[in-house]
Each structure stands twice: as C-alpha cells, then as structure tokens.
Design a protein around this motif. Structure first.
Motif, mmCIF file in Angstrom:
data_model
loop_
_atom_site.group_PDB
_atom_site.id
_atom_site.type_symbol
_atom_site.label_atom_id
_atom_site.label_comp_id
_atom_site.label_asym_id
_atom_site.label_seq_id
_atom_site.Cartn_x
_atom_site.Cartn_y
_atom_site.Cartn_z
ATOM 1 N N ARG A 161 67.742 -24.748 -5.989
ATOM 2 C CA ARG A 161 68.583 -25.193 -7.126
ATOM 3 C C ARG A 161 67.737 -25.478 -8.365
ATOM 4 O O ARG A 161 68.156 -25.200 -9.485
ATOM 5 N N GLU A 162 66.530 -26.011 -8.142
ATOM 6 C CA GLU A 162 65.654 -26.324 -9.269
ATOM 7 C C GLU A 162 65.243 -25.078 -10.042
ATOM 8 O O GLU A 162 65.015 -25.126 -11.252
ATOM 9 N N ARG A 163 65.138 -23.950 -9.374
ATOM 10 C CA ARG A 163 64.778 -22.716 -10.053
ATOM 11 C C ARG A 163 66.002 -21.874 -10.419
ATOM 12 O O ARG A 163 65.873 -20.709 -10.769
ATOM 13 N N GLY A 164 67.199 -22.489 -10.296
ATOM 14 C CA GLY A 164 68.419 -21.838 -10.729
ATOM 15 C C GLY A 164 68.961 -20.780 -9.808
ATOM 16 O O GLY A 164 69.741 -19.908 -10.240
ATOM 17 N N GLY A 165 68.584 -20.840 -8.548
ATOM 18 C CA GLY A 165 69.039 -19.832 -7.585
ATOM 19 C C GLY A 165 70.202 -20.301 -6.724
ATOM 20 O O GLY A 165 70.729 -21.404 -6.885
ATOM 21 N N GLN A 166 70.604 -19.426 -5.804
ATOM 22 C CA GLN A 166 71.700 -19.712 -4.884
ATOM 23 C C GLN A 166 71.226 -19.516 -3.443
ATOM 24 O O GLN A 166 70.165 -18.936 -3.202
ATOM 25 N N CYS A 167 72.059 -19.973 -2.484
ATOM 26 C CA CYS A 167 71.681 -19.917 -1.069
ATOM 27 C C CYS A 167 72.816 -19.363 -0.213
ATOM 28 O O CYS A 167 73.990 -19.572 -0.519
ATOM 29 N N TYR A 168 72.424 -18.683 0.863
ATOM 30 C CA TYR A 168 73.351 -18.351 1.945
ATOM 31 C C TYR A 168 73.137 -19.370 3.057
ATOM 32 O O TYR A 168 71.992 -19.733 3.357
ATOM 33 N N TYR A 169 74.239 -19.791 3.682
ATOM 34 C CA TYR A 169 74.123 -20.643 4.864
ATOM 35 C C TYR A 169 75.012 -20.009 5.938
ATOM 36 O O TYR A 169 76.244 -20.004 5.814
ATOM 37 N N VAL A 170 74.381 -19.452 6.979
ATOM 38 C CA VAL A 170 75.101 -18.637 7.957
ATOM 39 C C VAL A 170 75.143 -19.325 9.315
ATOM 40 O O VAL A 170 74.138 -19.896 9.773
ATOM 41 N N LEU A 171 76.299 -19.250 9.968
ATOM 42 C CA LEU A 171 76.474 -19.752 11.334
ATOM 43 C C LEU A 171 77.172 -18.679 12.171
ATOM 44 O O LEU A 171 77.966 -17.888 11.645
ATOM 45 N N PRO A 172 76.914 -18.645 13.479
ATOM 46 C CA PRO A 172 77.521 -17.611 14.327
ATOM 47 C C PRO A 172 79.033 -17.799 14.528
ATOM 48 O O PRO A 172 79.760 -16.826 14.698
ATOM 49 N N ARG A 173 79.520 -19.054 14.506
ATOM 50 C CA ARG A 173 80.912 -19.329 14.860
ATOM 51 C C ARG A 173 81.673 -19.951 13.683
ATOM 52 O O ARG A 173 81.155 -20.825 12.979
ATOM 53 N N ILE A 174 82.915 -19.493 13.517
ATOM 54 C CA ILE A 174 83.769 -20.026 12.457
ATOM 55 C C ILE A 174 84.001 -21.519 12.647
ATOM 56 O O ILE A 174 84.047 -22.296 11.683
ATOM 57 N N ALA A 175 84.118 -21.943 13.910
ATOM 58 C CA ALA A 175 84.418 -23.345 14.213
ATOM 59 C C ALA A 175 83.335 -24.296 13.714
ATOM 60 O O ALA A 175 83.587 -25.492 13.529
ATOM 61 N N ASP A 176 82.111 -23.772 13.488
ATOM 62 C CA ASP A 176 81.005 -24.639 13.065
ATOM 63 C C ASP A 176 80.893 -24.763 11.545
ATOM 64 O O ASP A 176 80.082 -25.548 11.051
ATOM 65 N N LEU A 177 81.680 -23.982 10.813
ATOM 66 C CA LEU A 177 81.542 -23.978 9.352
ATOM 67 C C LEU A 177 81.908 -25.320 8.723
ATOM 68 O O LEU A 177 81.237 -25.794 7.804
ATOM 69 N N GLU A 178 82.973 -25.919 9.219
ATOM 70 C CA GLU A 178 83.421 -27.187 8.641
ATOM 71 C C GLU A 178 82.378 -28.282 8.820
ATOM 72 O O GLU A 178 82.113 -29.068 7.902
ATOM 73 N N GLU A 179 81.760 -28.340 9.988
ATOM 74 C CA GLU A 179 80.727 -29.345 10.243
ATOM 75 C C GLU A 179 79.519 -29.125 9.327
ATOM 76 O O GLU A 179 78.936 -30.073 8.793
ATOM 77 N N MET A 233 83.353 -20.549 1.047
ATOM 78 C CA MET A 233 83.271 -19.996 2.407
ATOM 79 C C MET A 233 83.669 -18.530 2.448
ATOM 80 O O MET A 233 84.417 -18.039 1.603
ATOM 81 N N ALA A 234 83.170 -17.852 3.504
ATOM 82 C CA ALA A 234 83.573 -16.467 3.783
ATOM 83 C C ALA A 234 83.420 -16.216 5.278
ATOM 84 O O ALA A 234 82.334 -16.417 5.824
ATOM 85 N N HIS A 235 84.525 -15.797 5.926
ATOM 86 C CA HIS A 235 84.462 -15.436 7.349
ATOM 87 C C HIS A 235 85.552 -14.414 7.659
ATOM 88 O O HIS A 235 86.450 -14.143 6.844
ATOM 89 N N GLY A 236 85.489 -13.839 8.820
ATOM 90 C CA GLY A 236 86.338 -12.724 9.186
ATOM 91 C C GLY A 236 87.822 -13.001 9.196
ATOM 92 O O GLY A 236 88.635 -12.109 8.918
ATOM 93 N N THR A 288 79.917 -16.695 8.038
ATOM 94 C CA THR A 288 79.509 -16.185 9.353
ATOM 95 C C THR A 288 78.692 -14.914 9.111
ATOM 96 O O THR A 288 78.304 -14.625 7.981
ATOM 97 N N THR A 289 78.484 -14.142 10.145
ATOM 98 C CA THR A 289 77.638 -12.957 10.023
ATOM 99 C C THR A 289 78.337 -11.796 9.313
ATOM 100 O O THR A 289 77.786 -10.687 9.277
ATOM 101 N N VAL A 290 79.521 -12.031 8.732
ATOM 102 C CA VAL A 290 80.204 -10.956 7.994
ATOM 103 C C VAL A 290 79.387 -10.493 6.788
ATOM 104 O O VAL A 290 79.612 -9.399 6.275
ATOM 105 N N ILE A 291 78.429 -11.305 6.372
ATOM 106 C CA ILE A 291 77.648 -10.948 5.181
ATOM 107 C C ILE A 291 76.378 -10.170 5.534
ATOM 108 O O ILE A 291 75.567 -9.884 4.646
ATOM 109 N N GLU A 292 76.193 -9.828 6.817
ATOM 110 C CA GLU A 292 74.925 -9.196 7.195
ATOM 111 C C GLU A 292 74.766 -7.802 6.589
ATOM 112 O O GLU A 292 73.657 -7.285 6.484
#
Length: 406
Positions: free
Chosen positions: A18-36, A52-55, A79-83
């Motif tokens: 964030r300090e250098r003005g960039g963005q991040c991906y945060y990926v999890l295998p399961r949709i159920a884990d996204l909220e946590e 968010m983005a998932h299947g 999720t891994t839809v962005i691979e």
C-alpha cells in the motif's frame, strides 16, 4: 516465500504494498473461508478496500475483477478462479492461504499473476502445519526451490511428476495411447515392453506366518507374558512406557532390514547399547523383513517320507515362478540352486501340466522344463495369452489366499 500462516507476515506485506501504491491478491482454496479472511484483513487494516471474486458469483466475479483492475480497491479476495487470464500490472503481491491444499500447477499459475511490470513482486504461500501431508510438504518445498527462477515451469512440471507419479496407462488417473493403436495391439506392445524391462519381480507379502513346534521365529503378539513371541523391549532399557511402546511398534512395522538398522542406530544414540535379549529378537525381525520381500508367506516343518523320518523345513512363496528360479539360479555359485534347497512348482506353472521339481545342488535342465521364459522369442504376430499370463493370474489367487493363513 513459503511460510507458516501468520497475521504479522500478512500485515507487513500489505503495508509495504500500500505504501508504494500497489494492490494485492488474497487467494483461498474454499469459498467458505473467504468471509473469515475478510474479517481478518479488516481487523488488520480498518480502512482497507476489499472486493471478492469466486465461482458462484457467475458474471459478477468478472465484473468485480474489472472494478479491482481500475484501482478502486486495495485487495482482491478470491478463490483460484483468478489463476488464469488475470493480468493487472499494479498488483505485485499475492497471498495464497492454506497453500497445502492446492496442486503445484495451481500454485505456479497463481505465482504468475504478479510480476507483470518492472516492480518487484512478492508471492506468499501460507500453510498450516497441522494440515501438512507428505505430498503437500513436497509441493511447497518445490515452490520454495523454484520461486526465484525465471522460466522454471519445466522444472516445476518435472518435480510434480516425481511427486504424483506418471499415473495409470489405461486407468482413470492418466489416459494412455491405447485408442490410437487399438487396445489389442497396445496390450501386446505393452506386455512385450514390460517383459523386456522386468527383472526379478517377486511380489512381496504383507506378513510371514512362522509355524514351528517351539514357536521359533514367530513374532505373533501374545498376552504380553514372558512366553509371548511378540517383540518386546526391556523396561530397563527404555524406562518410559509410552516411548517403549512407540519404539516396539516402529520395529514391528519396519518394512526392510535397512529400516531396522536405522532404528537400532537411533536407539544406540538415545538409550545406549542394545541389550542381548533385544538383539536376539531383532534378528527375528530382520528375518521376517527378508521373507516378506522375497514373497515367502509361510514357514513350517514337516516329516520326510523317507525311512529315517527326518524333519524338513517348508517355505511357501505363492509368487515364485519358474522364470524367477531360473534367473536366481544363474546368479548363484556354479549357476545352480543351493544344495539342500529343493523347489516344487505346481502343474499349472508348466505347459506339460506336470509338477516340476528342481533339486538343489544340480544345474537346471532346461530341456525338462517346457515353459516360455522371458528370453524366448515369441512371434509378434502370434503373441496371445500364454503360460506366463496364466501363471501370474493363478499366483495372484495364491497370494490372496495367503492372507487368510493364521
């Protein structure tokens, strides 16, 4: 980087991006884990902008990725839809949480989502130690080994092949070339190649039953009394009951003599010299390890039919075939079976339907054994179900029945 999941690692990496003005991906295998994960990120950065983005979102997932690409959000939680198919130059940090649950190809594809510009990129494969398996540990180690190398896709693919194996030629694990050449021709080609490559392929057995008058050589687990044949370690040698039970189990489950030697060396380093009683029992375990590898499932005694009525030791090896014994005999001194060791093959293992007995101490007379060996040239046009195929089929029946011997 391959690291154990830690919120401090996530915090420092996102703060730097964030300090250098960039963005991040945060990926999890399961949709159920996204909220946590969203809750965790919000706790670390109350002002962070997450999308968010998932299947299951259908068209909405693609729209959210487009919004993220426009720079309106800091983190794409997905999720891994962005691979595949996602190329955003401003994203140069990716987190893959629970990376132990993903395959190597997916991990490698996800790593390729960052580093699409001239800015230093970072990929974090975060795992949970309690969920690590042997194969997942090998996958993560491979990603750590090749994470900093350019063009390492081929190396990753090779390592993945080593870890997972080549699969089944004809089964569902991996399709072969049978459809292109026809099943019958393919099987004939495969059988010929296997016979050329196959050496002494004696099938191992899961256990050897030793049935002798005084219980010699037996390792059957009894009631724990002094007369029991089960492998036991002196209480004075390993005083802790839990550790002693653990080491006894490790010795009983050893699959080879090399494993037993390694285990014994560990005992010497930890507990000192091995007591004579334990050494004697270890010899029995070594013997069982050898007989299992050699396919011997039964050892017993019988009375000879000669006038003297001498005792004879019987070894049963359901998987031993004529071609095995011929190859073994060639490698022995004088090219002959050991004197005193006679081998009898049932009639089904021979084309003339007669029982074959090979006496120890004498060279094998090939003219009396009507069986096709590996070296014999079988016509490619006429190669069909032959004596060796029937032999292997019947032997597998014997191996199955051996499991029921008490």
């Amino acid at each position: 980087a391959v690291e154990e999941f830690n919120e401090d690692v996530v915090y420092e990496a996102i703060r730097r991006e964030r300090e250098r003005g960039g963005q991040c991906y945060y990926v999890l295998p399961r949709i159920a884990d996204l909220e946590e994960a969203e809750t965790m990120l919000t706790k670390l950065f109350p002002d962070i902008r997450i999308i968010m983005a998932h299947g299951r979102m259908g068209r909405g997932a693609e729209e959210n990725v487009e919004k993220f690409a426009e720079g309106d959000y800091d983190v794409l939680l997905a999720t891994t839809v962005i691979e595949n198919g996602v190329d955003i130059p401003t994203v140069n940090t990716i987190f893959v949480q629970n990376a132990q649950s993903l395959g190597m190809s997916t991990l490698y594809q996800l790593k390729g989502r960052v580093g699409r510009s001239n800015v230093q990129a970072y990929a974090y494969f975060l795992h949970r130690p309690e969920a690590i398996t042997e194969q997942s540990a090998m996958r993560l180690q491979a990603m750590a080994d090749f994470s900093s190398e350019l063009g390492s896709g081929f190396d990753v693919a090779n390592r993945d092949l080593e870890i997972r194996g080549a699969g089944s030629l004809l089964g569902t694990e991996q399709s072969g070339m049978a459809a292109k050449v026809g099943f019958d021709l393919y099987m004939r080609m495969l059988k010929k190649s296997v016979r050329q490559l196959r050496g002494l392929d004696l099938p191992a057995v899961p256990r050897t039953n030793v049935i002798l008058p005084e219980g010699e050589g037996s390792i059957e687990v009894g009631d724990g009394s002094s007369s029991s044949n089960a492998f036991q370690i002196n209480k004075s040698y390993i005083k802790d009951p839990t550790e002693r039970l653990k080491e006894e189990s490790a010795a009983r489950l050893a699959e080879s003599t090399s494993q037993l030697v390694e285990l014994t060396n560990q005992w010497k380093d930890t507990y000192g010299s091995v007591p004579p009683k334990v050494q004697k029992q270890l010899k029995t375990l070594h013997l069982h390890a050898c007989t299992r590898i050699l396919g011997i499932d039964l050892v017993g005694m019988t009375t000879s039919i000669d006038a003297e009525g001498t005792k004879e030791c019987i070894l049963r090896s359901p998987g031993l075939r004529l071609r095995h014994w011929i190859e073994i005999s060639k490698s022995l001194p004088r090219g002959a079976p050991t004197k005193g060791l006679d081998v009898i093959f049932p009639s089904r293992f021979n084309e003339n339907q007669g029982e074959v007995e090979i006496r120890g101490g004498k060279k094998i007379d090939m003219s009396t054994i009507l069986v096709r060996t590996v070296e014999e040239n079988v016509g490619e046009e006429e190669e069909e179900w032959d004596a060796l195929d029937q032999e292997e089929h019947e032997s597998m029946k014997e191996i199955s029945s051996a499991l029921n011997v008490k």
